[in-house]
Design a protein around this motif. Structure first.
Motif, PDB file in Angstrom:
ATOM      1  N   TRP A  10       5.917  -2.149  -5.646  1.00 55.03           N
ATOM      2  CA  TRP A  10       5.714  -1.318  -4.471  1.00 55.03           C
ATOM      3  C   TRP A  10       4.883  -1.936  -3.358  1.00 55.03           C
ATOM      4  N   HIS A  11       3.973  -2.844  -3.662  1.00 52.20           N
ATOM      5  CA  HIS A  11       3.056  -3.302  -2.613  1.00 52.20           C
ATOM      6  C   HIS A  11       3.792  -4.085  -1.521  1.00 52.20           C
ATOM      7  N   GLY A  12       3.617  -3.646  -0.284  1.00 51.38           N
ATOM      8  CA  GLY A  12       4.234  -4.323   0.848  1.00 51.38           C
ATOM      9  C   GLY A  12       5.672  -3.926   1.109  1.00 51.38           C
ATOM     10  N   VAL A  13       6.189  -2.960   0.356  1.00 53.02           N
ATOM     11  CA  VAL A  13       7.548  -2.467   0.600  1.00 53.02           C
ATOM     12  C   VAL A  13       7.478  -1.439   1.734  1.00 53.02           C
ATOM     13  N   ASP A  14       8.227  -1.692   2.805  1.00 56.83           N
ATOM     14  CA  ASP A  14       8.171  -0.818   3.974  1.00 56.83           C
ATOM     15  C   ASP A  14       6.706  -0.602   4.381  1.00 56.83           C
ATOM     16  N   ARG A  15       6.244   0.642   4.388  1.00 61.92           N
ATOM     17  CA  ARG A  15       4.864   0.915   4.823  1.00 61.92           C
ATOM     18  C   ARG A  15       3.959   1.275   3.639  1.00 61.92           C
ATOM     19  N   LEU A  16       4.291   0.799   2.461  1.00 61.40           N
ATOM     20  CA  LEU A  16       3.570   1.171   1.247  1.00 61.40           C
ATOM     21  C   LEU A  16       2.594   0.079   0.827  1.00 61.40           C
ATOM     22  N   GLY A  17       1.481   0.508   0.243  1.00 61.75           N
ATOM     23  CA  GLY A  17       0.503  -0.431  -0.284  1.00 61.75           C
ATOM     24  C   GLY A  17       0.013   0.038  -1.645  1.00 61.75           C
ATOM     25  N   TYR A  18      -0.430  -0.904  -2.464  1.00 56.08           N
ATOM     26  CA  TYR A  18      -0.914  -0.554  -3.803  1.00 56.08           C
ATOM     27  C   TYR A  18      -2.435  -0.664  -3.857  1.00 56.08           C
ATOM     28  N   ALA A  19      -3.044   0.223  -4.637  1.00 51.82           N
ATOM     29  CA  ALA A  19      -4.486   0.183  -4.862  1.00 51.82           C
ATOM     30  C   ALA A  19      -4.780   0.118  -6.354  1.00 51.82           C
ATOM     31  N   ILE A  20      -5.512  -0.902  -6.782  1.00 55.49           N
ATOM     32  CA  ILE A  20      -6.006  -0.981  -8.158  1.00 55.49           C
ATOM     33  C   ILE A  20      -7.027   0.141  -8.321  1.00 55.49           C
ATOM     34  N   THR A  21      -6.863   0.983  -9.364  1.00 52.69           N
ATOM     35  CA  THR A  21      -7.556   2.277  -9.364  1.00 52.69           C
ATOM     36  C   THR A  21      -8.248   2.599 -10.688  1.00 52.69           C
ATOM     37  N   PRO A  22      -9.404   1.998 -10.989  1.00 54.21           N
ATOM     38  CA  PRO A  22     -10.203   2.533 -12.092  1.00 54.21           C
ATOM     39  C   PRO A  22     -10.696   3.927 -11.698  1.00 54.21           C
TER      40      PRO A  22
END
Length: 430
Positions: free
Chosen positions: A188-200
């Motif tokens: 998902w990261h960088g697809v269109d306007r999406l970003g990923y967050a590492i989430t503890p």
């Protein structure tokens, strides 16, 4: 080219509000089809240059105000149905309401339904970008990303990591949780306007091994975000001290595991000391201020004066479902109260323009997206809201009497809600 004529609010690089009572906003698609701001300013100064261009479409919005779309720096989409649940404090609230509800997100169909409602609610309230927690289930990330992609929204989300001190149904496996995180980054990261967050989720619910693995992923994928909670509640802080006795502070736990850097965002940041604040600045790490949540859970007050003295980045957040509303106006109103209460002896008061900046351009800057979202300067993605300052009889009466921009903005902050949002426009890549 699309041209809008109405009152117009945007922000200078130093955060000061720029306002045109009769303004022009021009947008057009870039080479990739992304709608961007081409021009913003006085109608009188700009209309001759832009309205005469071939194909220009002019929309006149008398009595309306165009402003940047709001940016929510910290929210939990799986807690949409937890909002308003009574609790004695943070830890009992998690145990009795949050964890049982989040356990349902193993079901993709259920996650899809909540994600759809959540994003519609954000847009209805004028929020065009959010940094959101999912749950520990990979399905929950796929659901929110798919729904945001369909709407063309800029959205940042991540699977929660929590491999201890969590009940069955939400606790993940140390190694598998990290494998799932990397898979989701690549998906998902960088697809269109999406970003990923590492989430503890927060330090107490992750083992040192899981936090270490999260830090290794953060070092490997430098352009993804990191999000978690820190120093929200005194009981929570005592628990962290017992679990991580070698750490200098609660915030120091995250630093010890490589989880502080640009694009790292920690919610709350209430009970920090001067060394913590200096560390936030040094690591280019941001705080997400969640005033309605902090008031609801009696957690404490964010110290604006010490934050500004330390010069670290921060912005506003709803923190639904601990937060009491999706509305940015409720959040800004609560931030004003928190600022007053937390600095009562100093007579401190946040300016209306500063409150609005914290929920738009300031929040974007804190996310590392300054000049991309949260503003309506040339080059920004064209996410914006059309506000109707006369949407209720009381607002109409109050805003008609406004003699300054501060008076106009403050009236909307104090009296506004979702009715103030007439349209939410999202810059969607075609």
């Amino acid at each position: 080219m699309k041209i809008y004529r109405s009152a117009l609010l945007r922000f200078a690089p130093d955060g000061s509000p720029l306002y045109d009572s009769d303004g022009l906003l021009a947008t057009a698609p870039d080479a990739q089809g992304q709608e961007r701001v081409v021009a913003a300013g006085s109608w009188q100064a700009l209309q001759a240059q832009y309205t005469q261009q071939a194909g220009a479409q002019v929309q006149h919005l008398p009595g309306r105000l165009i402003a940047p779309g709001f940016v929510d720096m910290h929210i939990h989409y799986p807690q949409t149905d937890v909002i308003g649940a009574p609790a004695d404090g943070l830890l009992p609230w998690l145990e009795h309401y949050t964890f049982p509800h989040e356990a349902r997100f193993h079901d993709r169909a259920y996650a899809d339904g909540v994600a759809e409602f959540f994003l519609d609610e954000l847009l209805r309230n004028g929020v065009t970008t959010a940094l959101t927690f999912a749950t520990s289930h990979p399905n929950s990330v796929d659901a929110i990303m798919t729904a945001a992609q369909q709407r063309g929204m800029r959205m940042i989300a991540g699977k929660v990591l929590q491999d201890r001190h969590s009940p069955d149904g939400v606790r993940d496996d140390t190694e598998q949780g990290l494998i799932d995180t990397e898979t989701l980054i690549q998906r998902w990261h960088g697809v269109d306007r999406l970003g990923y967050a590492i989430t503890p989720r927060f330090a107490p619910t992750s083992t040192p091994a899981q936090l270490r693995g999260a830090g290794e992923l953060a070092a490997r994928y430098r352009d993804v975000w990191i999000q978690s909670h820190v120093s929200e509640n005194l009981d929570e802080i005592r628990w962290v001290r017992e679990l991580f006795p070698a750490a200098r502070s609660y915030l120091g736990v995250y630093d010890d595991f490589g989880l502080m850097r640009e694009r790292a965002v920690y919610a709350h940041c209430i009970w920090l000391d001067d060394e913590d604040r200096a560390l936030l600045r040094e690591k280019h790490t941001a705080a997400a201020i969640s005033p309605t949540s902090n008031l609801f859970l009696s957690s404490g007050y964010f110290d604006y004066q010490k934050a500004d003295a330390a010069d670290f980045r921060y912005g506003l957040a709803s923190d639904v479902g601990g937060g009491m509303s999706f509305s940015p106006f409720r959040t800004m109103q609560a931030a004003y109260v928190v600022g007053r209460e937390g600095h009562a002896k100093q007579g401190f008061s946040l300016k209306p323009g500063a409150l609005w900046w914290q929920h738009t351009a300031g929040a974007a800057q804190a996310l590392g997206l300054g000049g991309v979202i949260g503003n309506l300067q040339p080059g920004c993605e064209a996410d914006f809201v059309v506000l109707n300052p006369a949407c209720t009889p009381l607002l109409a009466r109050k805003t008609a009497q406004a003699e300054t921009l501060d008076e106009l903005l403050f009236a909307m902050i104090v009296l506004g809600d979702d009715r103030l949002i007439e349209q939410t426009i999202v810059s969607q890549a075609k």
